[in-house]
Structure formats: structure tokens, C-alpha cells
Design an enzyme around this catalytic site. Structure first.
Site, short mmCIF file in Angstrom:
data_model
loop_
_atom_site.label_atom_id
_atom_site.label_comp_id
_atom_site.label_asym_id
_atom_site.label_seq_id
_atom_site.Cartn_x
_atom_site.Cartn_y
_atom_site.Cartn_z
N LYS A 83 0.91 -1.05 -0.08
CA LYS A 83 0.06 0.13 0.01
C LYS A 83 0.97 1.28 -0.09
CE LYS A 83 -4.76 -0.12 1.96
NZ LYS A 83 -5.36 0.24 3.32
O1 G3P Z 1 -8.73 0.54 4.32
C1 G3P Z 1 -9.11 1.95 4.75
C2 G3P Z 1 -10.15 2.01 5.83
O2 G3P Z 1 -9.53 1.15 6.81
C3 G3P Z 1 -10.33 3.37 6.17
O3 G3P Z 1 -11.62 3.26 7.03
O4 G3P Z 1 -13.11 4.11 8.43
O5 G3P Z 1 -10.88 4.82 8.99
O6 G3P Z 1 -12.33 5.80 7.04
P1 G3P Z 1 -11.97 4.58 8.11
#
Ligand code: G3P
Length: 217
Positions: A83
Site C-alpha cells: 500500500k
Molecule cells: O482501508 C481503509 C479504511 O480502513 C479506512 O476506513 O473508517 O478509517 O475511513 P475509515
């Protein structure tokens, strides 16, 4: 549409894998912190637990640093997807790492132009963060639709990995929008089979069946 699990909690991954729901795993530095685990150790364990792509994120901000970290992560297992963030250095690193035959997931994508650049850089996956756009009153799913249109217009093979999924509606909407993958927190995946009318209907069927006094076996 493929389901990836968005977590670094191995127990959750193993539980969902038993349901046949795990086509891959995504992690990020925040999820690794939440796990309380050593980064390299937990990534290695996840790669052994699932056959699909496992995203592990670099933390360097410069091209050379991303290459060094990406190459180290790539050596952990054959199913590692490195990533990198959607920055100019991240895009340069994406091109180099994909040219070296590695899977690359370009993350923190919030616009169609960013996704276009990632595809031109040879990204294996692009991760548009749907929930975080919704959080600021923009339409995250519209971005998925726009990326799908652009990628189909030019035959880009980069897979759209809908990320920052907040609930079951995001999953079905991402599928309708043509995402290749939705990466979901374990709690979201576990809710996908639930519906109150299913529960109500099943209870009624079983009540009537019991009234027949019959058994199948
Ligand atoms: O893979 C990306 C994800 O973990 C981000 O999610 O909920 O932190 O926006 P969030």
C-alpha cells in the site's frame, strides 16, 4: 464483487474465512496500532492465514523510502499487496514496484483524477475512501461510479477497491456502482446476511412445522 476484510485482527479474519467471505485483507497503520501487534509479525501471520491479497502499508513519504519499505514487505509473502499513498512519490513508487512484479494498492484516494493517475501508474488496486467523503457531506459512492466509468472508458485493469465502508448499504451500493472489491470492517461483513423479515419468516416456518409433528430425519 470480492470481499476483503479491513482489519489486522487475525481472530476476526479466521472467523470470517470459515464463512467463505474472505477474498483478501487490507490493513493500514491505524488498524495495526489498534491490533497492538508487531507489524511485520501480524502481516506475516495474516498472509499465512488467507490466500488472497493482503495489503500492508508503507509509512515513508519519499520515493526511495517507499521502495525500501515496499520491497521489504513484498518479501514477506507472495500475496502481499504493497500500500502506498496517493501522492506523487506514491505514484512513482507504484510504477516501480509494479514493474518489479509486485501488487500495489494505492490508498487514500478521494478524486477521479487521483484514481486516473493511479491506473496510469499501473496500480493493482485503487482505494477510494467512500465513508470519509460521506463524512464531509460529499457523495463517496459517486466517486466509485466515476472511477468505474473512467476505467471502463480506457480499459484500465486496476481494480476498484471500495474502502472506508461504514455499513451494509455501502456494500450493496459499491456492488451496484461496479466496484471490484469492497473492503469491510468485520462487523459490517457479519451484518450482511441479517434481515428482520428473514428471522420472522423462519420463526413462523418452524412454528408451523412443529405443529405438523413430523421430522425429516
Ligand atoms: O482501508 C481503509 C479504511 O480502513 C479506512 O476506513 O473508517 O478509517 O475511513 P475509515
Amino acid at each position: 464483487m470480492k470481499f476483503f476484510v479491513d482489519t489486522a485482527e487475525v481472530s476476526d479474519i479466521l472467523e470470517l474465512d470459515k464463512l467463505g467471505l474472505v477474498d483478501g485483507v487490507t490493513t493500514n497503520p491505524s488498524l495495526v496500532k489498534k491490533s497492538g501487534r508487531d507489524f511485520i509479525e501480524v502481516i506475516r501471520e495474516i498472509c499465512e492465514a488467507v490466500a488472497g491479497p493482503v495489503s500492508a502499508e508503507t509509512v515513508a513519504l519519499d520515493y526511495e523510502g517507499m521502495l525500501a519499505e515496499g520491497r521489504k514487505l513484498g518479501q514477506l509473502a507472495s500475496n502481499i499487496a504493497i500500500k502506498v499513498p496517493l501522492t506523487w512519490d506514491g505514484l512513482k513508487a507504484c510504477r516501480t514496484l509494479t514493474e518489479e512484479g509486485r501488487m500495489v494498492n494505492v490508498t487514500l484516494c478521494f478524486s477521479a483524477n487521483q484514481a486516473l493517475l493511479a491506473a496510469k501508474a499501473g496500480a493493482t488496486f485503487i482505494s477510494p475512501f467512500v465513508g470519509r467523503l460521506d463524512d464531509i457531506n460529499l457523495d463517496g459512492m459517486e466517486l466509485i461510479r466515476d472511477i468505474r466509468t473512467i476505467y471502463d472508458n480506457y480499459g484500465f485493469e486496476t481494480e476498484i477497491l471500495a474502502a472506508s465502508i461504514r455499513g451494509a448499504n455501502h456494500v450493496s451500493e459499491a456492488a451496484l456502482a461496479g466496484a471490484d472489491v469492497a473492503t469491510c470492517p468485520p462487523a459490517v461483513l457479519k451484518t450482511l446476511a441479517s434481515h428482520p423479515l428473514t428471522d420472522k419468516g423462519l420463526a413462523a416456518f418452524l412454528k408451523d412445522w412443529e405443529a405438523t409433528g413430523q421430522k425429516i430425519v
